[in-house]
Design an enzyme around this catalytic site. Sequence first.
Site, PDB file in Angstrom:
ATOM      1  N   CYS A  60      -4.233  -1.245  -2.264  1.00 33.92           N
ATOM      2  CA  CYS A  60      -4.372   0.201  -2.422  1.00 33.92           C
ATOM      3  C   CYS A  60      -5.260   0.420  -3.641  1.00 33.92           C
ATOM      4  O   CYS A  60      -4.902   0.003  -4.744  1.00 33.92           O
ATOM      5  CB  CYS A  60      -2.985   0.813  -2.646  1.00 33.92           C
ATOM      6  SG  CYS A  60      -2.998   2.580  -2.978  1.00 33.92           S
ATOM      7  N   ASN A  61      -6.423   1.045  -3.423  1.00 35.23           N
ATOM      8  CA  ASN A  61      -7.333   1.270  -4.547  1.00 35.23           C
ATOM      9  C   ASN A  61      -6.710   2.195  -5.570  1.00 35.23           C
ATOM     10  O   ASN A  61      -6.894   2.028  -6.777  1.00 35.23           O
ATOM     11  CB  ASN A  61      -8.635   1.906  -4.045  1.00 35.23           C
ATOM     12  CG  ASN A  61      -9.410   0.981  -3.134  1.00 35.23           C
ATOM     13  OD1 ASN A  61      -8.995   0.711  -2.015  1.00 35.23           O
ATOM     14  ND2 ASN A  61     -10.514   0.489  -3.612  1.00 35.23           N
ATOM     15  N   TYR A 116      -0.845   8.875  -2.060  1.00 36.07           N
ATOM     16  CA  TYR A 116      -0.816   8.741  -3.519  1.00 36.07           C
ATOM     17  C   TYR A 116      -2.000   9.479  -4.166  1.00 36.07           C
ATOM     18  O   TYR A 116      -1.972   9.775  -5.350  1.00 36.07           O
ATOM     19  CB  TYR A 116      -0.956   7.266  -3.921  1.00 36.07           C
ATOM     20  CG  TYR A 116       0.276   6.400  -3.768  1.00 36.07           C
ATOM     21  CD1 TYR A 116       1.418   6.844  -3.126  1.00 36.07           C
ATOM     22  CD2 TYR A 116       0.267   5.109  -4.293  1.00 36.07           C
ATOM     23  CE1 TYR A 116       2.522   6.016  -2.991  1.00 36.07           C
ATOM     24  CE2 TYR A 116       1.369   4.279  -4.163  1.00 36.07           C
ATOM     25  CZ  TYR A 116       2.494   4.728  -3.517  1.00 36.07           C
ATOM     26  OH  TYR A 116       3.575   3.898  -3.389  1.00 36.07           O
ATOM     27  N   ASP A 162       0.860  -1.196   0.000  1.00 36.17           N
ATOM     28  CA  ASP A 162       0.000   0.000   0.000  1.00 36.17           C
ATOM     29  C   ASP A 162       0.892   1.240   0.000  1.00 36.17           C
ATOM     30  O   ASP A 162       2.092   1.158   0.292  1.00 36.17           O
ATOM     31  CB  ASP A 162      -0.907   0.014   1.243  1.00 36.17           C
ATOM     32  CG  ASP A 162      -1.835   1.226   1.268  1.00 36.17           C
ATOM     33  OD1 ASP A 162      -2.310   1.643   0.195  1.00 36.17           O
ATOM     34  OD2 ASP A 162      -2.082   1.785   2.357  1.00 36.17           O
ATOM     35  N   CYS A 211     -11.079   3.090  -0.205  1.00 37.57           N
ATOM     36  CA  CYS A 211      -9.668   3.335   0.064  1.00 37.57           C
ATOM     37  C   CYS A 211      -9.321   2.504   1.285  1.00 37.57           C
ATOM     38  O   CYS A 211     -10.090   2.475   2.259  1.00 37.57           O
ATOM     39  CB  CYS A 211      -9.431   4.827   0.348  1.00 37.57           C
ATOM     40  SG  CYS A 211      -7.790   5.186   1.021  1.00 37.57           S
ATOM     41  N   THR A 212      -8.190   1.814   1.231  1.00 32.50           N
ATOM     42  CA  THR A 212      -7.880   0.869   2.310  1.00 32.50           C
ATOM     43  C   THR A 212      -7.507   1.550   3.627  1.00 32.50           C
ATOM     44  O   THR A 212      -7.451   0.903   4.658  1.00 32.50           O
ATOM     45  CB  THR A 212      -6.766  -0.104   1.873  1.00 32.50           C
ATOM     46  OG1 THR A 212      -5.615   0.663   1.480  1.00 32.50           O
ATOM     47  CG2 THR A 212      -7.215  -0.972   0.719  1.00 32.50           C
TER      48      THR A 212
HETATM   49  N1  DGL Z   1      -4.738   3.329   0.731  1.00 30.76           N
HETATM   50  C1  DGL Z   1      -4.877   3.906  -0.527  1.00 30.76           C
HETATM   51  C2  DGL Z   1      -6.086   3.522  -1.317  1.00 30.76           C
HETATM   52  O1  DGL Z   1      -6.637   2.488  -1.059  1.00 30.76           O
HETATM   53  C3  DGL Z   1      -4.262   5.171  -0.930  1.00 30.76           C
HETATM   54  C4  DGL Z   1      -4.273   6.320  -0.072  1.00 30.76           C
HETATM   55  C5  DGL Z   1      -3.353   7.383  -0.588  1.00 30.76           C
HETATM   56  O2  DGL Z   1      -2.147   7.170  -0.532  1.00 30.76           O
HETATM   57  O3  DGL Z   1      -3.867   8.402  -1.020  1.00 30.76           O
HETATM   58  O4  DGL Z   1      -6.497   4.209  -2.197  1.00 30.76           O
END
Ligand code: DGL
Length: 264
Positions: free
Chosen positions: A74-75, A42, A10, A185-186
Site C-alpha cells: 500500500c503506497n 486510507y 493493504d 497506488c496498488t
Molecule cells: N492501495 C492503497 C495504496 O497503494 C491505498 C488505497 C486507499 O486505501 O486509499 O495507496
Amino acid sequence: MSNAPIGIYDSGMGGLTVWREVRRALPEESLVFLGDGKNCPYGSRTREEIRRLADAAVARLVEEEGCKMVVVACNTATAAAIDQLRAKYAPMPLVGMEPAVKPACLATRSGVVGVLATERSLDGDLFRRTAARYGEGIEVVTAAGRGFVELVEADREDTPEAEACVREVVAEMLARGADQIVLGCTHYPFLLPVLQRVLAEHTDRTGRDVAIVDPSPAVARRAVQLLDAGRLRAEAGHRPEYRFLTFADESYRQRLIAKAERLF
Ligand code: DGL
C-alpha cells in the site's frame, strides 16, 4: 531457512496486485494476505490514523500469524508508516512500495511524466523526495485517482462508470504531453483494462504512445533480495499455503479470495 509465511498487507483489495507478483517470484513461499477492508480507503485519512492502522495490521501478521517478512503493499501506508514500522519490527525485513518515478523519468522522451496516486501519498515526503531526486528537468504532473479505490473495492473496475472516471483524471496529464503514467497506488492496476482503452484512444487521436509503469514486479524482486539476504527462504520443494485475512467481515474476505483467483 524458514517455512513461515510472508505477510502482505493493504488497506483493501489493491495489494492483491502485489500479492500476484510476490507469488510469481517466490512460488514456494506461503503467503498471508491481510486486506484491512474495514478502514478502507486510507487515502484521505490523516497520517496518524494510517500509522495506527498499519501498526495494528503488521502486529497481526507478525505476532499472530508468525510472518517472517511483511510487504506493505500500500503506497499510502508505506508513505505514512514505513519508517516507524521498520524501527519497531527490526530485524524482520519490511518491504514498502516505491513510487516508480525513477524508471518513468529515465524512460520519458517527451519530458513529461504523469503520476496517479492517492491524495495522502502525493502530499507525503516519500513522493516529494522521490520526485525531487529523479524528476530534475522533467515535468511531473500528478493527479489523485478520486473514486478509483472505491470502484475497485466494489468490483466495478471494468464498467463504463470506471472508464469515465479514469478518462477525467488522466485528461490533464495527457494534455500536457505525458508519455509515462506511474501507478502510485496498488489498487490502480485493477483499472488497467479501462486505462488501456483510454490511452489507445489518445494514441489514435494524437499519434503519441503512453507507457504505464507499475512498480509491483520491482517490489516483488526486492522481497526476493531481502529474503535471500536474511537466509529466510522456505525449504526447496515446500508446498505453499495461501491465506486471506481482513478486519472487515467474512463476505469481504470471500470477495478478496474471489478477486485473487481472478488475477491468475
Ligand atoms: N492501495 C492503497 C495504496 O497503494 C491505498 C488505497 C486507499 O486505501 O486509499 O495507496
